[in-house]
Each structure stands twice: as C-alpha cells, then as structure tokens.
Scaffold this motif. Sequence first.
Motif, short mmCIF file in Angstrom:
data_model
loop_
_atom_site.label_atom_id
_atom_site.label_comp_id
_atom_site.label_asym_id
_atom_site.label_seq_id
_atom_site.Cartn_x
_atom_site.Cartn_y
_atom_site.Cartn_z
N VAL A 136 60.18 52.52 45.17
CA VAL A 136 59.18 53.06 45.62
C VAL A 136 57.73 52.55 44.75
N VAL A 137 56.86 51.97 45.80
CA VAL A 137 55.58 51.63 45.11
C VAL A 137 54.37 52.27 45.60
N GLU A 138 53.82 53.04 44.69
CA GLU A 138 52.74 53.91 44.91
C GLU A 138 51.42 53.52 44.30
N SER A 143 45.30 52.27 39.97
CA SER A 143 46.57 52.30 39.35
C SER A 143 47.75 52.18 40.53
N GLN A 144 48.87 51.98 39.78
CA GLN A 144 50.19 51.88 40.55
C GLN A 144 51.30 52.43 39.83
N THR A 145 52.45 52.79 40.68
CA THR A 145 53.57 53.33 39.80
C THR A 145 54.70 52.81 40.78
N SER A 155 57.78 51.32 36.07
CA SER A 155 56.41 50.98 35.69
C SER A 155 55.42 51.84 36.25
N GLN A 156 54.06 51.87 35.25
CA GLN A 156 53.06 52.36 35.67
C GLN A 156 51.73 51.54 35.23
N SER A 157 50.90 50.96 35.80
CA SER A 157 49.76 49.95 35.47
C SER A 157 48.51 50.55 36.12
N VAL A 158 47.38 50.10 35.33
CA VAL A 158 46.28 50.19 35.74
C VAL A 158 45.47 48.88 35.91
N TRP A 159 44.78 48.60 37.08
CA TRP A 159 44.10 47.40 36.99
C TRP A 159 42.77 47.33 36.23
N GLN A 216 59.05 42.52 32.40
CA GLN A 216 58.55 43.78 32.90
C GLN A 216 57.93 43.48 34.13
N VAL A 217 58.25 43.88 35.53
CA VAL A 217 57.19 43.81 36.70
C VAL A 217 56.31 44.94 36.54
N ILE A 218 55.02 44.73 36.45
CA ILE A 218 54.03 45.69 36.36
C ILE A 218 53.14 46.10 37.36
N TYR A 219 53.32 44.96 38.45
CA TYR A 219 52.38 45.23 39.78
C TYR A 219 52.72 44.45 40.64
N ILE A 220 52.77 45.07 41.95
CA ILE A 220 53.13 44.27 43.23
C ILE A 220 52.02 44.86 44.39
#
Length: 360
Positions: A136-138, A143-145, A155-159, A216-220
Amino acid sequence: MAWSQFEDRELHRVRSEISYAALQLKLLRFGLEQRYRVDQPRAPAGSPSGGQWIDGESAGTPSRPNQQHIRVRQDETGEESWLYHSTHHRPDGSLASEHVLNRDGSRIFSEYNTPDGTDDWDTRHTVEDIDGSVLVVENAGNSQTIRDGRGDLLSQSVWGKHGPETADQVQPAYFPTRQTQQLLSALFTWMSTNGISPLLAYKIGEYFKENPASFQVIYIGQPDTETLSGACKRLAEVQKYTDESASKLRRENYDSAASYGTAVHVELDKRIKALHDPDLASEKSYLKNEDENDARRGEKGSIRVDVLEAAPQNTVCVYDIKTGKSGLSQARMTEIAFAAQKFRPNTRRILVTEMRPRSR
C-alpha cells in the motif's frame, strides 16, 4: 517439459483467471449499485476512445444526477502490461478510483480523495500479487507512506529540497523480499503508461555489495517536472537531448521498434559524450562483481545504464530512456543500484526516472 514446470504454468494461469473473475465481479457489483446497464454500448472503433464502454450520457441516455461514470478498457493488442483498466468518476467529473488487472495476474486499486475529503490522504495505491502479497502506497501532501498487507510500516518519506528524505522519527525496513520488489515493479510499470514518467527513489545500505537486497525504497510516484528538477538538476537538459535525438531519427525510418530504440540510444550517447562532463555519463557499462569501474559495451556479465547524473547530497539520478512499452523490472532495480555505486562510490540515494521522447 518437467512436470513441476507444467504445474507452475497451470497454477499461474488459474490464478490469473481468478483475478480476472474477481475484477469482473467487483465491476458488476459496482454497476448494480450505480444502476449501470449491462448492455451499455462501446465507442466505435477508430475513435479516440474506441473499444471503451461509454456512459449513459455519451450513449444518448440521460445520466442520473448522482451516478458515477464507469469506463472500462481492454487491451486487445497484447502489447500492454495490463489486460483490463477501469476508471470510476464522480458525478462532478473528478476521478474517484481506478482498477487495473495486469497480464501477470497482479492487480492495482488506486483511490483519489476529494480536495475537501475527510480522509488524511490524497491518493492511495494498493497492489496485490497473485500469491496474496500486498503493498500500500499512500500520499498526503509532500509525504508518502509505504506499508505491507498487514499494515506494517515499510517506509515513510517527505519530499525535500533535494528529493525524498526518510522521516526522522521512522526507521524504514529494508526491502529484502522478492515479492515486495515485484509489487513495486508492477506499480512503476503501470504508472509509466499514464503519460507522466514515474520515479523510484531508494537508499543504498552500507553493506550493499555483500547483500544486494539491502536497499531502502523510500518513494514511488509521479512528481511533476518542476519538483523533480529540484533534485535532478540536469533533467531538462537530458530531456532536450532525448527529444532532439528522437526527432532527428524518426520512428518511420526504421523497420522495427527495437532498431529505432537502439538508434535513439546511440544518438543520445553521442550528444552527451560530446559534452565531456564527468558529472553526466551515458551508456556506461560495468561488471557486476568486479572492482573495475568500466566494462566493454555488451561484455558478458556487465550491466549498462542509459544516463547517470551526479547530483547533490550523494545522489545519483538515473534516466532510463524508453521508446517502447517495457517497464522497470525488479532485477533492473538492483542492476541500477550497482551501476550508481560504481559511477559515484559515495552514492547513498538513487532516483530512477523513465524518460521518453516528447512528440513534436
């Protein structure tokens, strides 16, 4: 053929048919809820939406004020990675959701919140493989979780200024499983068909050479050009060279898509090499398991990457030039990580984006 191979193929076929049946059932249930007509007509062949089912309003039947509009596409060419794609629009015309059934049996369900929606997310993509694996990509703002099927945080990232950064309070898990990479690959490939080039960002672990799965995949996702240019400074330049190369050669001058694609890569390689810029490389070949940086083009055991840019903050931007329909496979993810490490040994973050020639 070994009996085990036959069983694997049969199992794959049955799972694909079950996935298709499940999608059809979901559409039928949704149609009944919306009083969707089974005899709904298709747009005529040759029209821009040829082969698609059209809603009642398009067919000359007045639509109901609160009726959602459903459009279903089927790929009859065999060239796409997907078999069926349905879109669900709200009465105001905004996109509510999409369903995708891929040829490999995997499914993608995308949801789009309204601007005044009560949910704390903007878009959510749920990817399910035929073995039951779920990702699940939200997205919420910048930000993305990313979570697995159990809801566990991956993973959780912030652009930020230089691209996606992992959130300070979160320690993302590595993605060691083949299933997770396969789900990411399915989502990336689907995104590449939507007209906006997808981006896959990942960080390289300290022991990557010993354990290639330790990234680590941090964003898609699909950031706009302006946002991506903040991280990959040469984006517009590489796009310009790609466009010029494709425009000079023209697809109609070649007898196959493959030969045209090769010619575009060769022409682009000439243009970039003529710059003599160490921070922008093209058609670089590396040996997978050797310390030497360079390999001959096509050398056995080597990997080749289209265009690499040495960006700030120990980042390497990879431009995967596409003239056909192929996506980014899970094996290719690891190959690109190897190449980025050899291009810049201090690489800690890799941003991979597809780049396609823009028509003129």
